[in-house]
Motif scaffolding. Structure first.
Motif, PDB file in Angstrom:
ATOM      1  N   MET A  58       4.486  13.125  -9.691  1.00 42.95           N
ATOM      2  CA  MET A  58       4.113  11.922  -9.087  1.00 42.95           C
ATOM      3  C   MET A  58       5.415  11.336  -8.447  1.00 42.95           C
ATOM      4  SD  MET A  58       1.382  10.815  -9.722  1.00 42.95           S
ATOM      5  CE  MET A  58       0.452   9.262  -9.153  1.00 42.95           C
ATOM      6  N   VAL A  59       6.767  11.435  -8.875  1.00 45.71           N
ATOM      7  CA  VAL A  59       7.600  11.145  -8.182  1.00 45.71           C
ATOM      8  C   VAL A  59       8.150  11.823  -7.003  1.00 45.71           C
ATOM      9  CG1 VAL A  59      10.248  10.985  -8.410  1.00 45.71           C
ATOM     10  CG2 VAL A  59       8.743  10.440 -10.553  1.00 45.71           C
ATOM     11  N   PHE A  60       7.779  13.080  -7.174  1.00 45.39           N
ATOM     12  CA  PHE A  60       7.907  13.998  -5.683  1.00 45.39           C
ATOM     13  C   PHE A  60       7.078  13.408  -4.854  1.00 45.39           C
ATOM     14  CE2 PHE A  60      10.532  17.145  -8.240  1.00 45.39           C
ATOM     15  CZ  PHE A  60      11.636  16.878  -7.324  1.00 45.39           C
ATOM     16  N   SER A  61       5.598  13.249  -5.189  1.00 47.75           N
ATOM     17  CA  SER A  61       4.383  12.936  -4.338  1.00 47.75           C
ATOM     18  C   SER A  61       4.664  11.648  -3.718  1.00 47.75           C
ATOM     19  CB  SER A  61       3.129  13.141  -5.161  1.00 47.75           C
ATOM     20  OG  SER A  61       3.042  14.436  -5.683  1.00 47.75           O
ATOM     21  N   VAL A  62       5.445  10.856  -4.270  1.00 50.21           N
ATOM     22  CA  VAL A  62       5.440   9.453  -3.770  1.00 50.21           C
ATOM     23  C   VAL A  62       6.592   9.295  -2.796  1.00 50.21           C
ATOM     24  CG1 VAL A  62       7.107   8.129  -5.362  1.00 50.21           C
ATOM     25  CG2 VAL A  62       5.160   7.231  -4.468  1.00 50.21           C
ATOM     26  N   LEU A  63       7.433  10.167  -2.722  1.00 48.32           N
ATOM     27  CA  LEU A  63       8.496  10.087  -1.825  1.00 48.32           C
ATOM     28  C   LEU A  63       8.243  10.097  -0.364  1.00 48.32           C
ATOM     29  CD1 LEU A  63      10.988  13.207  -3.045  1.00 48.32           C
ATOM     30  CD2 LEU A  63      11.107  10.745  -3.154  1.00 48.32           C
ATOM     31  N   PRO A  64       7.094  10.644   0.260  1.00 51.77           N
ATOM     32  CA  PRO A  64       6.972  10.441   1.664  1.00 51.77           C
ATOM     33  C   PRO A  64       6.363   9.161   1.898  1.00 51.77           C
ATOM     34  CG  PRO A  64       5.992  12.442   0.817  1.00 51.77           C
ATOM     35  CD  PRO A  64       6.459  11.688  -0.332  1.00 51.77           C
ATOM     36  N   GLU A  65       6.312   8.227   0.790  1.00 57.35           N
ATOM     37  CA  GLU A  65       5.600   6.770   1.029  1.00 57.35           C
ATOM     38  C   GLU A  65       6.602   6.096   1.834  1.00 57.35           C
ATOM     39  OE1 GLU A  65       2.633   5.880  -0.857  1.00 57.35           O
ATOM     40  OE2 GLU A  65       2.623   3.580  -0.517  1.00 57.35           O
ATOM     41  N   THR A  66       8.032   6.525   1.669  1.00 64.40           N
ATOM     42  CA  THR A  66       9.048   5.806   2.138  1.00 64.40           C
ATOM     43  C   THR A  66       8.846   5.315   3.792  1.00 64.40           C
ATOM     44  OG1 THR A  66      10.392   7.045   0.535  1.00 64.40           O
ATOM     45  CG2 THR A  66      11.683   5.424   2.169  1.00 64.40           C
ATOM     46  N   GLN A  67       8.527   6.521   4.514  1.00 64.75           N
ATOM     47  CA  GLN A  67       8.435   6.095   5.648  1.00 64.75           C
ATOM     48  C   GLN A  67       7.380   5.104   6.266  1.00 64.75           C
ATOM     49  OE1 GLN A  67       8.920   9.039   4.429  1.00 64.75           O
ATOM     50  NE2 GLN A  67      10.178  10.272   5.451  1.00 64.75           N
ATOM     51  N   ALA A  68       6.478   5.265   5.476  1.00 64.01           N
ATOM     52  CA  ALA A  68       5.484   4.197   5.643  1.00 64.01           C
ATOM     53  C   ALA A  68       5.827   2.828   5.346  1.00 64.01           C
ATOM     54  CB  ALA A  68       3.822   4.497   4.769  1.00 64.01           C
TER      55      ALA A  68
ATOM     56  N   GLY B  71       3.907  -4.188  18.888  1.00 64.84           N
ATOM     57  CA  GLY B  71       4.873  -3.724  18.063  1.00 64.84           C
ATOM     58  C   GLY B  71       4.769  -3.189  16.449  1.00 64.84           C
ATOM     59  N   ALA B  72       4.153  -4.075  15.838  1.00 65.04           N
ATOM     60  CA  ALA B  72       3.920  -4.308  14.333  1.00 65.04           C
ATOM     61  C   ALA B  72       2.658  -3.173  14.362  1.00 65.04           C
ATOM     62  CB  ALA B  72       3.474  -5.452  13.862  1.00 65.04           C
ATOM     63  N   GLY B  73       1.880  -3.132  15.015  1.00 66.19           N
ATOM     64  CA  GLY B  73       0.763  -2.272  14.856  1.00 66.19           C
ATOM     65  C   GLY B  73       1.165  -0.900  14.972  1.00 66.19           C
ATOM     66  N   VAL B  74       1.850  -0.702  16.009  1.00 61.82           N
ATOM     67  CA  VAL B  74       2.459   0.703  16.581  1.00 61.82           C
ATOM     68  C   VAL B  74       3.406   1.476  15.214  1.00 61.82           C
ATOM     69  CG1 VAL B  74       4.066   1.887  17.966  1.00 61.82           C
ATOM     70  CG2 VAL B  74       2.161   0.478  18.871  1.00 61.82           C
ATOM     71  N   ALA B  75       4.090   0.369  14.676  1.00 64.05           N
ATOM     72  CA  ALA B  75       5.088   0.774  13.838  1.00 64.05           C
ATOM     73  C   ALA B  75       4.225   1.429  12.403  1.00 64.05           C
ATOM     74  CB  ALA B  75       6.051  -0.536  13.263  1.00 64.05           C
ATOM     75  N   THR B  76       3.089   0.296  12.017  1.00 63.62           N
ATOM     76  CA  THR B  76       2.642   0.827  10.760  1.00 63.62           C
ATOM     77  C   THR B  76       1.484   1.854  10.902  1.00 63.62           C
ATOM     78  OG1 THR B  76       2.396  -1.641  10.379  1.00 63.62           O
ATOM     79  CG2 THR B  76       1.182  -0.292   9.073  1.00 63.62           C
ATOM     80  N   GLY B  77       1.102   1.960  12.088  1.00 66.65           N
ATOM     81  CA  GLY B  77       0.376   3.076  12.255  1.00 66.65           C
ATOM     82  C   GLY B  77       0.784   4.434  12.539  1.00 66.65           C
ATOM     83  N   LEU B  78       1.893   4.459  13.376  1.00 60.36           N
ATOM     84  CA  LEU B  78       2.619   5.836  13.446  1.00 60.36           C
ATOM     85  C   LEU B  78       3.109   6.219  12.097  1.00 60.36           C
ATOM     86  CD1 LEU B  78       4.268   5.646  17.038  1.00 60.36           C
ATOM     87  CD2 LEU B  78       2.174   7.135  16.185  1.00 60.36           C
ATOM     88  N   ALA B  79       4.154   5.319  11.485  1.00 63.06           N
ATOM     89  CA  ALA B  79       4.530   5.469  10.270  1.00 63.06           C
ATOM     90  C   ALA B  79       3.296   5.966   9.098  1.00 63.06           C
ATOM     91  CB  ALA B  79       5.338   4.435   9.767  1.00 63.06           C
ATOM     92  N   GLY B  80       2.233   5.537   9.427  1.00 59.99           N
ATOM     93  CA  GLY B  80       1.217   5.924   8.442  1.00 59.99           C
ATOM     94  C   GLY B  80       0.936   7.437   8.496  1.00 59.99           C
ATOM     95  N   LEU B  81       1.305   8.033   9.525  1.00 58.28           N
ATOM     96  CA  LEU B  81       1.056   9.583   9.667  1.00 58.28           C
ATOM     97  C   LEU B  81       1.785  10.230   8.631  1.00 58.28           C
ATOM     98  CD1 LEU B  81       0.865  10.042  13.675  1.00 58.28           C
ATOM     99  CD2 LEU B  81      -0.975  10.278  11.745  1.00 58.28           C
ATOM    100  N   SER B  82       2.840   9.591   7.955  1.00 63.45           N
ATOM    101  CA  SER B  82       3.474  10.126   6.851  1.00 63.45           C
ATOM    102  C   SER B  82       2.716  10.598   5.521  1.00 63.45           C
ATOM    103  CB  SER B  82       4.634   9.175   6.186  1.00 63.45           C
ATOM    104  OG  SER B  82       4.087   7.988   5.714  1.00 63.45           O
ATOM    105  N   ALA B  83       1.457  10.027   5.749  1.00 64.55           N
ATOM    106  CA  ALA B  83       0.640  10.343   4.701  1.00 64.55           C
ATOM    107  C   ALA B  83       0.052  11.745   4.702  1.00 64.55           C
ATOM    108  CB  ALA B  83      -0.717   9.372   5.078  1.00 64.55           C
ATOM    109  N   ILE B  84       0.164  12.479   5.876  1.00 66.40           N
ATOM    110  CA  ILE B  84      -0.150  14.176   5.961  1.00 66.40           C
ATOM    111  C   ILE B  84       0.711  14.726   4.938  1.00 66.40           C
ATOM    112  CG2 ILE B  84      -0.123  15.777   7.608  1.00 66.40           C
ATOM    113  CD1 ILE B  84      -0.955  13.828   9.759  1.00 66.40           C
ATOM    114  N   GLY B  85       2.012  14.145   5.195  1.00 66.32           N
ATOM    115  CA  GLY B  85       3.159  15.005   4.422  1.00 66.32           C
ATOM    116  C   GLY B  85       2.970  14.491   2.850  1.00 66.32           C
TER     117      GLY B  85
END
Lengths: 684, 222
Positions: free
Chosen positions: B122-132, B85-99
């Motif tokens: 910078m502040v705007f660009s860092v927003l989609p990091e929240t999901q990860a 579960g931990a792997g799936v969580a980090t992996g899929l959430a990591g797709l936020s990197a596309i955004g």
């Protein structure tokens, strides 16, 4: 902020402007739009730039020309290196005491005359020589292409009956060319080809000599142009290409040595005058700004009308300054602002230790007029969040050093570097403290390489990746229902959420107060009050151990949100209003990033240590070297990535979660009319 | 126990964490890098800026790598499903990197025009990091054994990972909004506050995911 209005006798105007410009305490207000109004226009006309402005501009152009010249001749050795970049030396300030623009102009004229006397001759000669050198180099290229032809170049020019040209033709075009020319000239022609070669642009070309009768000159010329023939102009050369090449090379080197001589001389002159010219440039820029400031004013026959914004605390001082500078020939009035709020400039006024943080406020947006200045409130939160997210004593130390370098060295010449350096230095110190509390010294370096497990001692409070003596499986902080706070991560998560709720509570309280003053109780209650109520309910519910209170509070809040939505836009908005609670929840959970980034730092540092250890243990002989490289690169990478991440995420928590509760921003920054002096200093 | 050795599922989790997150980071860094190459062609002195913006979408890959290391070397004794579960969580959430890559690319473009907007971009660009970060958070909660009931020890843990992981894809939408907001802020600096409000909207769904993941881990349905 106050509005200052002054009517000043025209002959005293210039000294008033000089005084205001040196002190830099007002922002001039442009009267031009006001004068469009016919009623105002009947009384007051537009003012034009001061007359000395034109002379100043002319001198400025000249000064720029000499500065450019000296910049171009600067020899390599006096350009600044990395060391100079990291520790820039401040220019020595020249003391000046000019009382009027005329004095500056005559001073400028005399300096420029002297510089002109010394440098002009060399500058002309330099241009000449550089032109000559370019021509020679062009010629050299031609001659080099012709080295195959063992022929005296003096014969390659038109005779009484013949037309002779020499040049390059693309290799693939030559056969076509021959065919066409033979048609035109009925075979009265000769084309002598050299060896094909590749030009600098990478094209294959052949040097050729074309000989034909003069009567075909125009037609053949047109044909040659059609096939991309590049003609060489060799009209002044005699002797074989080989002889000419030697001669040209000699001339080029003569030319170069003479250029070097002149460069040296100019460089000496530059050393003597450069700083003087920089100071003059600055003086002239200042005078120009003064001359142009007249455009802001209105004038009558004998007086000028000046309007300006002045911060309330400077108002009386400025009034005195104007009266003194005009010897009393002025009327000064200070009023409350008569403009809509969005047009009134805003000056942030914080004590010196907090001032650098204004950078962070301004990056979002300066506050609106009469809005609270959030700078002071940013300071503790920003530093604490940064510390928690980076959490490593050694990284903190590095950050402090980097911050000091920016603050104390680069900060001397750049305000941005000064502010950032100051903030990073403080953030670094907090990071060291956070690092000591969490036992992070390059992650778990001590345990991996020295076998010292700090979490088995009392030197570390909490372990972000597991247990410590204070908080661990055997010694939980406390139990809450089925959840036990018995390891590092969950303790830090709890801490993050609590800090987040406190942070939000502060923001909401401020927002409540602002709304109460500006929009009344109903707005304040519906926008901020309900969330304050919810936070209080959560705290009380947990304190007295009755979670049901929280449930009831959540129900009330959802209901109130629906009512609020219904009032603003009917049934649909009421449904949306019910979702507001997730927004609030999102704000709170967002603070969980404190844990996530804290963990990312120590986790990645640990990963670097593990990999370095693997390398060191498994690779023979050079393993130790590889391990050290791995440690260095890995930790630098981790430090930079997480240092940057901590900065931005800390900023985000303030901009999105914190400011969202009370701060809008969007004011106009106070932009004082002030002489910028880097190279000069006024003494009276 | 599904396999004799619980680390088998753990290895699967580690692979998914570093693999999917790497996919996301790769695409994100690629998008930002393309924009960076364009900016450098115009002005070579912007190389440093380009590197900084390109670094943003790479953090998701780092989180994936971090969780893989944690599963394989540190929290080896965690329940097997929790590891997956931990792997799936980090992996899929990591797709936020596309955004995040999309946002960074817009940020870089804006900074190329005007240095002063660096901080805001910078502040705007860092927003989609929240999901990860939410993905990482759930992974850590699964691994360290904060919750010890069936929500973590059974296949339910995979559900928690999927919840926060797929909800983390909202980061792509957020990146697109953030990119638009950067453009708006570049034109009118006052648009920043309102732009932020719009740009954090897609985060709502990540929060839903996180919430459900936490409820699953608490084992509230049993």
């Amino acid at each position: 902020m106050k509005k200052l209005r002054a009517v000043i006798l025209d002959e005293k105007m210039d000294s008033v402007i000089r005084e205001l410009h040196e002190k830099g305490m007002v922002e001039l207000y442009d009267l031009t739009p006001k004068l469009e109004d016919p009623e105002w226009g009947a009384l007051i006309s537009h003012s034009t730039p001061a007359r000395y402005g034109r002379d100043v501009s002319a001198l400025l152009i000249k000064t720029n020309r000499f500065l450019d010249l000296f910049d171009n001749v600067k020899l390599e050795d006096n350009k600044g290196g990395l060391k100079d970049l990291l520790n820039p030396t401040l220019p020595e300030k020249k003391k000046v005491s000019f009382q009027s623009a005329e004095e500056v102009i005559s001073h400028g004229k005399s300096i420029l005359e002297k510089v002109e006397d010394e440098a002009m001759e060399y500058s002309h000669r330099l241009n000449e020589l550089e032109g000559k050198k370019n021509n020679l180099q062009q010629l050299k290229k031609y001659v080099e292409y012709l080295l195959d032809f063992d022929i005296d170049l003096k014969y390659i020019r038109d005779g009484p009956y013949t037309y002779i040209v020499v040049g390059l033709i693309p290799e693939d075009k030559i056969s076509n060319l021959k065919k066409e020319i033979s048609n035109i000239t009925e075979d009265y022609f000769e084309i002598i080809e050299g060896k094909p070669l590749t030009t600098e642009d990478g094209e294959r070309k052949i040097p050729v000599i074309v000989v034909t009768l003069k009567e075909y000159m125009d037609q053949v010329g047109a044909e040659l142009r059609k096939w991309g023939f590049e003609k060489f102009d060799l009209s002044n050369l005699e002797g074989t290409p080989k002889e000419n090449l030697d001669k040209i090379n000699r001339e080029i080197s003569n030319c170069e040595s003479e250029i070097n001589n002149i460069l040296n001389k100019l460089n000496d002159i530059s050393k003597k005058w450069y700083s003087e010219l920089l100071a003059l440039h600055e003086l002239l820029e200042i005078e120009k700004e003064r001359a142009e400031s007249y455009l802001y004013f209105g004038r009558t026959e004998r007086t000028y009308l000046l309007e300006a914004w002045v911060p309330a605390k400077y108002a009386n001082k400025v009034k005195e300054d104007i009266e003194r500078a005009s010897d009393g020939y002025s009327v000064v009035e200070i009023d409350n602002p008569d403009e809509p709020e969005e047009k009134i400039p805003v000056m942030l006024d914080n004590p010196k230790p907090v001032k650098p943080f204004e950078m962070l406020t301004e990056m979002f947006a300066p506050p609106k007029y009469n809005e609270v200045d959030p700078t002071l409130l940013i300071v503790p939160g920003f530093l604490m969040f940064y510390g928690i997210m980076l959490t490593d004593a050694i990284y903190g130390l590095l950050l402090t050093l980097a911050g000091l370098l920016l603050w104390k060295r680069l900060g001397k010449v750049s305000e941005g570097a000064y502010n950032l350096g100051y903030i990073l230095t403080l953030a670094g110190i907090i990071t060291v403290i956070a690092g000591i509390l969490t036992g992070g010294y390059l992650g778990d370096f001590l345990k991996q390489f020295l076998g010292f497990d700090i979490y088995n001692t009392y030197y570390a409070l909490v372990n972000p990746l597991g247990d410590s003596l204070f908080i661990g499986e055997s010694n939980p902080l406390f139990n809450f229902g089925s959840i036990s706070v018995n390891n590092g991560p969950i303790a830090i998560l709890l801490f993050s959420i609590v800090v987040g709720i406190i942070h939000l509570f502060i923001g909401l309280s401020l927002g409540f107060k602002e709304s109460l003053e500006k929009k009344g109780f109903k707005e304040a209650f519906l926008n901020q009050g309900i969330w304050l109520f919810l936070i209080l309910a959560i705290v009380i519910g947990l304190a007295i151990g009755m979670p049901s209170i929280i449930g009831v509070a959540v129900g009330i809040v959802i209901l109130l949100c629906m009512i609020k939505g219904y009032m603003s836009g009917g049934i649909l908005d009421a449904g949306l209003g019910a979702m507001d609670i997730t927004g609030f929840l999102g704000n709170v959970l967002s603070y969980a990033r404190l844990l996530a980034l804290c963990l990312a730092t120590s986790g990645l540092a640990m990963a670097v240590n593990i990999m370095a250890k693997l390398l060191g243990d498994s690779v023979p002989v050079i393993g130790i070297v590889l391990a050290i490289i791995m440690l260095l690169l890995g930790h630098i990478f981790n430090f930079v990535m997480n240092g940057l991440g901590s900065f931005i995420h800390s900023l985000r928590l303030h901009y999105v979660e914190f400011f969202g509760q009370f701060y809008e921003g969007g004011g106009k920054k106070f932009d004082p009319f002030k002489a910028k002096r880097e190279y000069t200093d006024v003494t009276n | 126990m599904v396999f004799e050795n619980p680390l088998l599922l753990g290895a699967l989790g580690a692979g998914l964490a570093v693999g999917i997150a790497g996919l996301g980071s790769g695409i994100g860094a690629g998008i930002a890098g393309a924009s960076g190459a364009g900016v450098i062609a115009e002005d070579p002195s912007k190389f440093g800026t380009a590197i900084v913006f390109q670094a943003l979408p790479q953090t998701q890959g780092l989180y994936g790598f971090l969780v893989a290391i944690l599963i394989l070397f540190v929290f080896k004794s965690a329940p097997e499903w929790a590891m997956l579960g931990a792997g799936v969580a980090t992996g899929l959430a990591g797709l936020s990197a596309i955004g995040q890559g999309i946002a960074s690319s817009a940020g870089l473009g804006a900074v190329a025009e005007d240095d002063g907007i660096f901080g805001k971009a910078m502040v705007f660009s860092v927003l989609p990091e929240t999901q990860a970060i939410y993905g990482l958070l759930v992974a850590i909660l699964l691994l360290v054994g904060v919750f010890s009931g069936e929500g973590v020890a059974t296949i339910a843990a995979l559900g928690a990972g999927l919840a926060v992981g797929f909800a983390g894809l909202s980061g792509i939408g957020q990146g697109i909004t953030a990119a638009g907001a950067i453009g708006a802020t570049a034109r009118d600096p006052d648009a920043m506050g309102k732009g932020l409000v719009l740009a954090v909207m897609p985060e709502t769904f990540a929060i839903f995911g996180l919430l459900i993941a936490i409820l699953i881990m608490l084992g509230i349905m049993f």
